[in-house]
Motif scaffolding. Structure first.
Motif, PDB file in Angstrom:
ATOM      1  N   ALA A  39       0.895  -1.170  -0.001  1.00 29.02           N
ATOM      2  CA  ALA A  39      -0.051  -0.085   0.133  1.00 29.02           C
ATOM      3  C   ALA A  39       0.878   1.207   0.004  1.00 29.02           C
ATOM      4  CB  ALA A  39      -0.926   0.022   1.259  1.00 29.02           C
ATOM      5  N   SER A  40       1.990   1.249   0.832  1.00 27.69           N
ATOM      6  CA  SER A  40       2.963   2.312   0.822  1.00 27.69           C
ATOM      7  C   SER A  40       3.286   2.400  -0.427  1.00 27.69           C
ATOM      8  CB  SER A  40       3.988   2.185   1.734  1.00 27.69           C
ATOM      9  OG  SER A  40       3.378   2.088   3.216  1.00 27.69           O
ATOM     10  N   LEU A  41       3.823   1.604  -1.245  1.00 29.86           N
ATOM     11  CA  LEU A  41       4.684   1.829  -2.611  1.00 29.86           C
ATOM     12  C   LEU A  41       3.374   2.361  -3.588  1.00 29.86           C
ATOM     13  CD1 LEU A  41       6.646  -1.351  -3.239  1.00 29.86           C
ATOM     14  CD2 LEU A  41       7.214   1.080  -2.894  1.00 29.86           C
ATOM     15  N   LEU A  42       2.145   1.875  -3.530  1.00 34.66           N
ATOM     16  CA  LEU A  42       1.230   2.454  -4.458  1.00 34.66           C
ATOM     17  C   LEU A  42       0.682   3.857  -4.028  1.00 34.66           C
ATOM     18  CD1 LEU A  42      -1.474  -0.606  -4.309  1.00 34.66           C
ATOM     19  CD2 LEU A  42      -0.015   0.368  -6.366  1.00 34.66           C
ATOM     20  N   VAL A  43       0.707   4.249  -2.762  1.00 31.56           N
ATOM     21  CA  VAL A  43       0.242   5.453  -2.532  1.00 31.56           C
ATOM     22  C   VAL A  43       1.337   6.478  -2.575  1.00 31.56           C
ATOM     23  CG1 VAL A  43      -0.722   7.058  -0.640  1.00 31.56           C
ATOM     24  CG2 VAL A  43      -1.699   5.107  -1.069  1.00 31.56           C
ATOM     25  N   GLY A  44       2.735   6.046  -2.225  1.00 35.68           N
ATOM     26  CA  GLY A  44       3.566   6.838  -2.065  1.00 35.68           C
ATOM     27  C   GLY A  44       4.181   7.468  -3.384  1.00 35.68           C
ATOM     28  N   ARG A  45       3.788   6.564  -4.578  1.00 38.39           N
ATOM     29  CA  ARG A  45       4.220   6.844  -6.096  1.00 38.39           C
ATOM     30  C   ARG A  45       3.519   8.228  -6.425  1.00 38.39           C
ATOM     31  NH1 ARG A  45       8.793   4.953  -8.736  1.00 38.39           N
ATOM     32  NH2 ARG A  45       9.021   2.611  -8.127  1.00 38.39           N
ATOM     33  N   PHE A  46       2.374   8.485  -5.881  1.00 38.51           N
ATOM     34  CA  PHE A  46       1.625   9.905  -6.182  1.00 38.51           C
ATOM     35  C   PHE A  46       2.063  11.147  -5.125  1.00 38.51           C
ATOM     36  CE2 PHE A  46      -0.902   6.447  -7.292  1.00 38.51           C
ATOM     37  CZ  PHE A  46      -1.602   6.732  -8.569  1.00 38.51           C
ATOM     38  N   ILE A  47       3.058  10.803  -4.663  1.00 39.29           N
ATOM     39  CA  ILE A  47       3.430  11.912  -3.549  1.00 39.29           C
ATOM     40  C   ILE A  47       5.060  12.064  -3.877  1.00 39.29           C
ATOM     41  CG2 ILE A  47       3.735  12.836  -1.319  1.00 39.29           C
ATOM     42  CD1 ILE A  47       1.767  10.607  -0.320  1.00 39.29           C
ATOM     43  N   GLY A  48       5.351  13.179  -4.490  1.00 40.05           N
ATOM     44  CA  GLY A  48       6.589  13.620  -5.073  1.00 40.05           C
ATOM     45  C   GLY A  48       7.644  13.417  -4.249  1.00 40.05           C
ATOM     46  N   PRO A  49       7.730  13.996  -2.916  1.00 42.07           N
ATOM     47  CA  PRO A  49       8.842  13.899  -2.122  1.00 42.07           C
ATOM     48  C   PRO A  49       9.017  12.407  -1.750  1.00 42.07           C
ATOM     49  CG  PRO A  49       7.562  15.704  -1.406  1.00 42.07           C
ATOM     50  CD  PRO A  49       6.968  15.009  -2.574  1.00 42.07           C
ATOM     51  N   LEU A  50       8.037  11.553  -1.620  1.00 47.07           N
ATOM     52  CA  LEU A  50       8.467  10.028  -0.965  1.00 47.07           C
ATOM     53  C   LEU A  50       8.634   9.289  -2.145  1.00 47.07           C
ATOM     54  CD1 LEU A  50       5.120   9.444   1.176  1.00 47.07           C
ATOM     55  CD2 LEU A  50       7.414   9.906   1.795  1.00 47.07           C
ATOM     56  N   ARG A  51       8.537   9.644  -3.393  1.00 49.93           N
ATOM     57  CA  ARG A  51       8.725   8.614  -4.837  1.00 49.93           C
ATOM     58  C   ARG A  51      10.163   8.017  -4.776  1.00 49.93           C
ATOM     59  NH1 ARG A  51       7.216  11.939  -8.834  1.00 49.93           N
ATOM     60  NH2 ARG A  51       5.256  11.786  -8.019  1.00 49.93           N
ATOM     61  N   VAL A  56       4.920  -4.254  -8.123  1.00 50.90           N
ATOM     62  CA  VAL A  56       3.965  -3.149  -7.718  1.00 50.90           C
ATOM     63  C   VAL A  56       4.819  -1.927  -8.188  1.00 50.90           C
ATOM     64  CG1 VAL A  56       3.175  -1.959  -5.486  1.00 50.90           C
ATOM     65  CG2 VAL A  56       3.318  -4.645  -5.555  1.00 50.90           C
ATOM     66  N   SER A  57       5.704  -1.664  -8.293  1.00 52.36           N
ATOM     67  CA  SER A  57       6.133  -0.447  -8.676  1.00 52.36           C
ATOM     68  C   SER A  57       6.082  -0.306 -10.235  1.00 52.36           C
ATOM     69  CB  SER A  57       7.920  -0.604  -8.516  1.00 52.36           C
ATOM     70  OG  SER A  57       8.212  -0.580  -7.100  1.00 52.36           O
TER      71      SER A  57
END
Length: 333
Positions: free
Chosen positions: A8-20, A40-41
């Motif tokens: 879930a973190s990989l899926l959601v984090g890809r949409f957040i620039g600093p976390l990507r 997933v990536s």
């Protein structure tokens, strides 16, 4: 936290620039299995790139092309109904409500009936989106979309469904096999019956129009039925957030196949939406029946290493094998 919610973190984090850029490093330090990270990536990267580009592309297309007066109101109604279904399913899943599958099936059928009886009133939405998408076609993207749409062809989905059910039976996953058979066979039968009942013609974009009717889309319903079945089985035995993450991940390739039908001009937008709703409703109803007495248990990793490579390899082989014939079929006027 990453062990429980890494997917879930990989899926959601890809949409957040600093976390990507930080997520791959975090996953590596915490020993996330590389196969899971890669799968997933890839899907998450495709999702966030589309999400970032589509708003600007859509706004530019809306300015460039004149849209009918009722386009935006019709789009708001359809999107609002779909968001209601997604929100209710997510809320029930996160709260671990027992009848969330039955609730999802009921809402899906209600929205599906609304589309069945209301699609003549969604003419501006269908024709507007078709005009926008056809105006942005390119030769390179045509080839990509033909490969994608081949994964949803009847023979491709038929053999993929047969292979999945046979592998589940060979692995002695009886209840999982029953769920897959109910979902895949039920979706195919319902789609054929509804197409024959409503008989809606396809858009007049191809030089040689396909003979069968378009509502609901067979490619969309078959793809969503197959991939949602995989997503539901993958989420068994997982926490609620991870179950939702698997469903989102499974919906990405099915959504790509559905959108390819609109891009190629062989289906209206309401066709592929109805196909997705049909498959999701039957999938939820089948899950409710199979879990009537007890929850569906998770499958062993060795079963997944048998199922996933075989099914995905078959889909890829069928998609590429008949590419020249498919390119000839999808010639434009």
């Amino acid at each position: 936290y990453f062990q429980r919610y890494g997917v879930a973190s990989l899926l959601v984090g890809r949409f957040i620039g600093p976390l990507r850029p930080m997520l791959p490093m975090t996953a590596g330090m915490l020993d996330m299995p590389f196969g899971r990270f890669l799968l997933v990536s890839l899907c998450a990267a495709a999702g966030w790139s589309m999400a970032y580009l589509l708003p600007g592309w859509s706004a530019g297309a809306a300015i460039r092309l004149p849209l009918e007066e009722g386009f935006w109101s019709e789009a708001g109604i359809v999107v609002g109904a779909l968001l209601t279904l997604i929100a209710a399913t997510a809320f029930g899943s996160l709260r671990s409500l027992r009848w969330v599958s039955a609730l999802s099936a009921g809402l899906g059928v209600a929205i599906l009936l609304g589309l069945f009886f209301g699609w003549p009133h969604l003419k501006e939405l269908d024709e507007g989106l078709l005009a926008v998408i056809q105006g942005a076609r390119s030769t390179t993207f045509d080839r990509i979309m033909v490969i994608v749409t081949r994964a949803g062809d009847f023979h491709t989905q038929l053999w993929a469904a047969v292979l999945l059910c046979l592998l589940l039976l060979v692995a002695r996953q009886w209840r999982a096999a029953l769920f897959a058979i109910l979902t895949l066979l039920g979706t195919a039968l319902a789609n054929g019956a509804l197409k024959a009942t409503f008989g809606r013609v396809r858009p007049e974009v191809l030089m040689e129009p396909l003979s069968s009717y378009s509502f609901p889309s067979g490619h969309s319903s078959a793809a969503f039925a197959f991939f949602l079945t995989l997503g539901v089985l993958a989420g068994r035995g997982q926490p609620p957030r991870l179950r939702l993450a698997w469903l989102v991940l499974a919906s990405l390739p099915a959504t790509a196949i559905a959108l390819s039908r609109v891009y190629l001009g062989v289906h209206w937008t309401t066709d592929v939406t109805a196909g997705a709703l049909l498959a999701a409703s039957i999938c939820a109803a089948s899950l409710t029946l199979v879990q009537w007495r007890s929850p569906l248990h998770a499958m062993a990793p060795r079963v997944w290493w048998l199922i996933l490579p075989a099914c995905l390899g078959l889909l890829g082989a069928f998609s590429v094998w008949a590419l020249p014939t498919a390119m000839q079929m999808y010639r434009y006027q």
